[in-house]
Design a protein around this motif. Structure first.
Motif, mmCIF file in Angstrom:
data_model
loop_
_atom_site.group_PDB
_atom_site.id
_atom_site.type_symbol
_atom_site.label_atom_id
_atom_site.label_comp_id
_atom_site.label_asym_id
_atom_site.label_seq_id
_atom_site.Cartn_x
_atom_site.Cartn_y
_atom_site.Cartn_z
ATOM 1 N N ILE A 1 -18.984 11.295 19.577
ATOM 2 C CA ILE A 1 -17.533 11.403 19.401
ATOM 3 C C ILE A 1 -16.893 11.377 20.782
ATOM 4 C CG2 ILE A 1 -15.657 12.832 18.519
ATOM 5 C CD1 ILE A 1 -17.658 13.985 16.495
ATOM 6 N N PRO A 2 -16.085 10.384 21.093
ATOM 7 C CA PRO A 2 -15.521 10.255 22.441
ATOM 8 C C PRO A 2 -14.719 11.484 22.878
ATOM 9 C CG PRO A 2 -15.184 8.239 21.189
ATOM 10 C CD PRO A 2 -15.689 9.268 20.213
ATOM 11 N N CYS A 3 -14.577 11.627 24.185
ATOM 12 C CA CYS A 3 -13.721 12.683 24.738
ATOM 13 C C CYS A 3 -12.272 12.459 24.292
ATOM 14 C CB CYS A 3 -13.806 12.680 26.253
ATOM 15 S SG CYS A 3 -15.426 13.141 26.892
ATOM 16 N N LEU A 4 -11.435 13.432 24.554
ATOM 17 C CA LEU A 4 -10.045 13.330 24.116
ATOM 18 C C LEU A 4 -9.273 12.243 24.862
ATOM 19 C CD1 LEU A 4 -9.192 17.115 23.651
ATOM 20 C CD2 LEU A 4 -9.740 15.423 21.896
ATOM 21 N N ASN A 5 -9.665 11.962 26.097
ATOM 22 C CA ASN A 5 -9.097 10.846 26.855
ATOM 23 C C ASN A 5 -7.570 10.847 26.807
ATOM 24 O OD1 ASN A 5 -11.700 9.985 27.548
ATOM 25 N ND2 ASN A 5 -11.927 8.848 25.647
ATOM 26 N N ASP A 6 -6.949 9.728 26.424
ATOM 27 C CA ASP A 6 -5.480 9.687 26.372
ATOM 28 C C ASP A 6 -4.961 9.763 24.943
ATOM 29 O OD1 ASP A 6 -6.369 7.155 25.646
ATOM 30 O OD2 ASP A 6 -4.698 6.105 26.600
ATOM 31 N N ASP A 7 -5.752 10.395 24.065
ATOM 32 C CA ASP A 7 -5.305 10.658 22.706
ATOM 33 C C ASP A 7 -3.990 11.439 22.743
ATOM 34 O OD1 ASP A 7 -6.010 11.024 19.678
ATOM 35 O OD2 ASP A 7 -5.566 13.050 20.402
ATOM 36 N N GLU A 8 -3.084 11.120 21.828
ATOM 37 C CA GLU A 8 -1.746 11.701 21.870
ATOM 38 C C GLU A 8 -1.760 13.222 21.738
ATOM 39 O OE1 GLU A 8 1.051 10.256 22.718
ATOM 40 O OE2 GLU A 8 -0.012 8.355 22.976
ATOM 41 N N ALA A 9 -2.662 13.758 20.903
ATOM 42 C CA ALA A 9 -2.733 15.218 20.762
ATOM 43 C C ALA A 9 -3.201 15.860 22.059
ATOM 44 C CB ALA A 9 -3.672 15.596 19.613
ATOM 45 N N HIS A 10 -4.098 15.190 22.765
ATOM 46 C CA HIS A 10 -4.569 15.695 24.063
ATOM 47 C C HIS A 10 -3.452 15.646 25.092
ATOM 48 C CE1 HIS A 10 -7.530 15.299 27.656
ATOM 49 N NE2 HIS A 10 -7.280 16.558 27.404
ATOM 50 N N ILE A 11 -2.743 14.533 25.135
ATOM 51 C CA ILE A 11 -1.632 14.404 26.080
ATOM 52 C C ILE A 11 -0.576 15.463 25.799
ATOM 53 C CG2 ILE A 11 0.196 12.895 26.916
ATOM 54 C CD1 ILE A 11 -2.623 12.107 27.842
ATOM 55 N N SER A 12 -0.325 15.739 24.533
ATOM 56 C CA SER A 12 0.654 16.778 24.180
ATOM 57 C C SER A 12 0.194 18.146 24.674
ATOM 58 C CB SER A 12 0.861 16.820 22.664
ATOM 59 O OG SER A 12 1.498 15.639 22.215
ATOM 60 N N ALA A 13 -1.114 18.437 24.546
ATOM 61 C CA ALA A 13 -1.645 19.717 25.034
ATOM 62 C C ALA A 13 -1.525 19.809 26.548
ATOM 63 C CB ALA A 13 -3.096 19.882 24.596
ATOM 64 N N LEU A 14 -1.819 18.709 27.248
ATOM 65 C CA LEU A 14 -1.694 18.703 28.707
ATOM 66 C C LEU A 14 -0.232 18.840 29.120
ATOM 67 C CD1 LEU A 14 -4.241 15.873 29.667
ATOM 68 C CD2 LEU A 14 -4.617 18.346 29.661
ATOM 69 N N GLU A 15 0.649 18.149 28.413
ATOM 70 C CA GLU A 15 2.088 18.246 28.711
ATOM 71 C C GLU A 15 2.572 19.685 28.553
ATOM 72 O OE1 GLU A 15 6.392 16.508 27.103
ATOM 73 O OE2 GLU A 15 4.575 16.320 25.878
ATOM 74 N N ALA A 16 2.169 20.344 27.471
ATOM 75 C CA ALA A 16 2.591 21.726 27.237
ATOM 76 C C ALA A 16 2.039 22.655 28.315
ATOM 77 C CB ALA A 16 2.122 22.182 25.853
ATOM 78 N N THR A 17 0.806 22.410 28.723
ATOM 79 C CA THR A 17 0.200 23.224 29.778
ATOM 80 C C THR A 17 0.964 23.066 31.089
ATOM 81 O OG1 THR A 17 -1.974 22.955 28.738
ATOM 82 C CG2 THR A 17 -1.938 23.700 31.028
ATOM 83 N N ILE A 18 1.288 21.829 31.428
ATOM 84 C CA ILE A 18 2.045 21.567 32.656
ATOM 85 C C ILE A 18 3.415 22.235 32.591
ATOM 86 C CG2 ILE A 18 3.217 19.756 33.971
ATOM 87 C CD1 ILE A 18 0.837 17.915 33.208
ATOM 88 N N THR A 19 4.118 22.040 31.481
ATOM 89 C CA THR A 19 5.469 22.577 31.345
ATOM 90 C C THR A 19 5.482 24.094 31.482
ATOM 91 O OG1 THR A 19 6.069 20.723 29.903
ATOM 92 C CG2 THR A 19 7.484 22.669 29.856
ATOM 93 N N GLU A 20 4.507 24.758 30.859
ATOM 94 C CA GLU A 20 4.428 26.217 30.963
ATOM 95 C C GLU A 20 4.173 26.661 32.388
ATOM 96 O OE1 GLU A 20 1.511 27.585 28.162
ATOM 97 O OE2 GLU A 20 2.533 26.625 26.460
ATOM 98 N N ASN A 21 3.344 25.909 33.108
ATOM 99 C CA ASN A 21 3.012 26.306 34.473
ATOM 100 C C ASN A 21 4.084 25.919 35.485
ATOM 101 O OD1 ASN A 21 0.026 27.468 34.909
ATOM 102 N ND2 ASN A 21 0.015 26.114 33.133
ATOM 103 N N LEU A 22 5.049 25.107 35.048
ATOM 104 C CA LEU A 22 6.205 24.795 35.900
ATOM 105 C C LEU A 22 7.339 25.789 35.708
ATOM 106 C CD1 LEU A 22 6.466 20.894 35.585
ATOM 107 C CD2 LEU A 22 5.730 22.192 37.589
ATOM 108 N N ALA A 23 7.145 26.769 34.846
ATOM 109 C CA ALA A 23 8.214 27.725 34.536
ATOM 110 C C ALA A 23 8.743 28.379 35.812
ATOM 111 C CB ALA A 23 7.692 28.790 33.586
ATOM 112 N N GLY A 24 10.064 28.405 35.932
ATOM 113 C CA GLY A 24 10.697 28.974 37.115
ATOM 114 C C GLY A 24 10.915 27.975 38.232
ATOM 115 N N TRP A 25 10.276 26.825 38.143
ATOM 116 C CA TRP A 25 10.448 25.771 39.137
ATOM 117 C C TRP A 25 11.419 24.693 38.677
ATOM 118 C CZ3 TRP A 25 5.078 24.183 41.625
ATOM 119 C CH2 TRP A 25 4.678 25.207 42.507
ATOM 120 N N THR A 26 11.415 24.414 37.377
ATOM 121 C CA THR A 26 12.240 23.306 36.870
ATOM 122 C C THR A 26 13.555 23.864 36.336
ATOM 123 O OG1 THR A 26 11.079 23.511 34.755
ATOM 124 C CG2 THR A 26 10.297 21.860 36.286
#
Length: 358
Positions: A333-358
């Motif tokens: 079973i391939p890695c998550l790669n650029d699967d949309e659900a994976h990208i959404s999880a990465l996007e949410a992680t980034i957004t949370e860690n940018l809190a207070g900066w953006t």
């Protein structure tokens, strides 16, 4: 080496501060940078490209922590004389010939492009998304330098490893901090913590498995979650990697609604003579076949993108071990790669860690 001394900013919006003298250097508009980091890839599968890459990788004391007085003569002699040939052949078998690069590079570019588009939609041009490699190109030093020149006064560094390990997350962070040490104007910085137990990451994993199982005529008897290995000694010295891998598997099992007879955790890529985390994937799949479990699937939750360890080691070497022991059906079973659900999880992680900066 990062060299920002007397460097002109590359940003098109750079200008001199109001009331500054005419010889004052131009300063770009302040931005926030997000720098994704993956393990790395050789520039090619020829002998010298492989030797350069392996030398950088295997000289990292986070990866091989033996005394350099003992390790370096062995590495520079026997290992780097022979291993580039075998590793080069392995890379050649999976190489993206059309793009002239490894699959890891192709996938990381695709992940970055999708995240860049999403960050543009969310934040406009105030957040810049780039990627770097811990070993090989583009280097962490090069990308940090570019981001500083472009006006990134804050940088979020994101190692793309769901589970923390000293040999992956920590060495990526080390290299980022080394790059910052060379900067005249050092940006504020943050590092993203491991995301092994985030519900959105677990859900993305589960969705990929459900899709794979749904496409098969016969459901596999066992899902093998194969994680990259590290010496067992690292666990005893305080590295949390083993525990985080076990938790990822447990959360995945709960999300899928399975029991312990349907999923197991193993570790691959053992290197050197000492004991590593067990069970070893290559041996465990053979034991499963010998026990009569003839239909298995294997996934790799520790890898954010398919690479040599998944496309060649799992899908070729580990498959061969299973089939040689009597296994009949092997599904990778391939890695998550650029699967949309994976990208959404990465996007949410980034957004949370940018809190207070953006």
């Amino acid at each position: 080496m990062l060299d920002t001394k007397n460097a002109e900013p590359t940003a098109r919006d750079a200008e001199r501060p109001a009331h500054a003298d005419s010889d004052h250097p131009k300063i770009p508009r302040a931005k926030i940078g997000v720098l994704l980091a993956n393990l790395g890839t050789p520039d090619g599968y020829d002998y010298w490209s492989m030797r350069r890459y392996l030398n950088e990788f295997l000289s990292d004391k986070r990866v091989i922590d033996y005394s350099p007085f003992v390790w370096q003569p062995l590495l520079q002699g026997v290992i780097l004389t022979k291993r580039p040939f075998s590793s080069g052949a392995a890379y050649k078998s999976i190489w993206n010939n059309e793009a002239g690069e490894s699959p890891l590079m192709t996938i990381t570019k695709a992940q970055t492009a999708k995240l860049r588009e999403r960050m543009q939609d969310r934040f406009g041009g105030d957040v810049r998304i780039e990627f770097c490699m811990r070993y090989g190109n583009p280097s962490t030093f090069t990308k940090v330098e570019e981001m500083i020149r472009d006006g990134c006064q804050k940088i979020l560094f994101f190692p793309l490893y769901p589970q923390y390990a000293g040999a992956t997350t920590a060495t990526a962070n080390d290299q980022f901090f080394r790059a910052l040490m060379k900067a005249k104007w050092q940006p504020a910085s943050r590092t993203v913590p491991p995301y092994f137990d985030r519900p959105d990451y677990i859900d993305a994993l589960a969705q990929s498995i459900e899709r794979a199982y749904g496409a098969l005529e016969t459901k596999p008897d066992m899902l093998v979650c194969s994680y990259h290995g590290v010496p067992k000694r690292y666990l005893m010295e305080g590295d949390p990697y083993h525990c985080q891998c076990q938790k990822t598997t447990r959360l995945l099992k709960e999300r899928l609604g399975w029991d312990d007879t349907q999923i197991t955790t193993t570790f691959q890529s053992r290197f050197g003579p000492e004991e590593w985390l067990q069970p070893y994937t290559v041996e465990e799949v053979a034991r499963l076949a010998e026990r009569g479990i003839k239909n298995i699937a294997v996934c790799a939750p520790a890898f954010s993108a398919d690479c040599i360890e998944t496309l060649e080691e799992i899908n070729e070497e580990i498959r061969e071990s299973f089939e040689h022991a009597g296994g009949e059906r092997f599904t990778y079973i391939p890695c998550l790669n650029d699967d949309e659900a994976h990208i959404s999880a990465l996007e949410a992680t980034i957004t949370e860690n940018l809190a207070g900066w953006t």
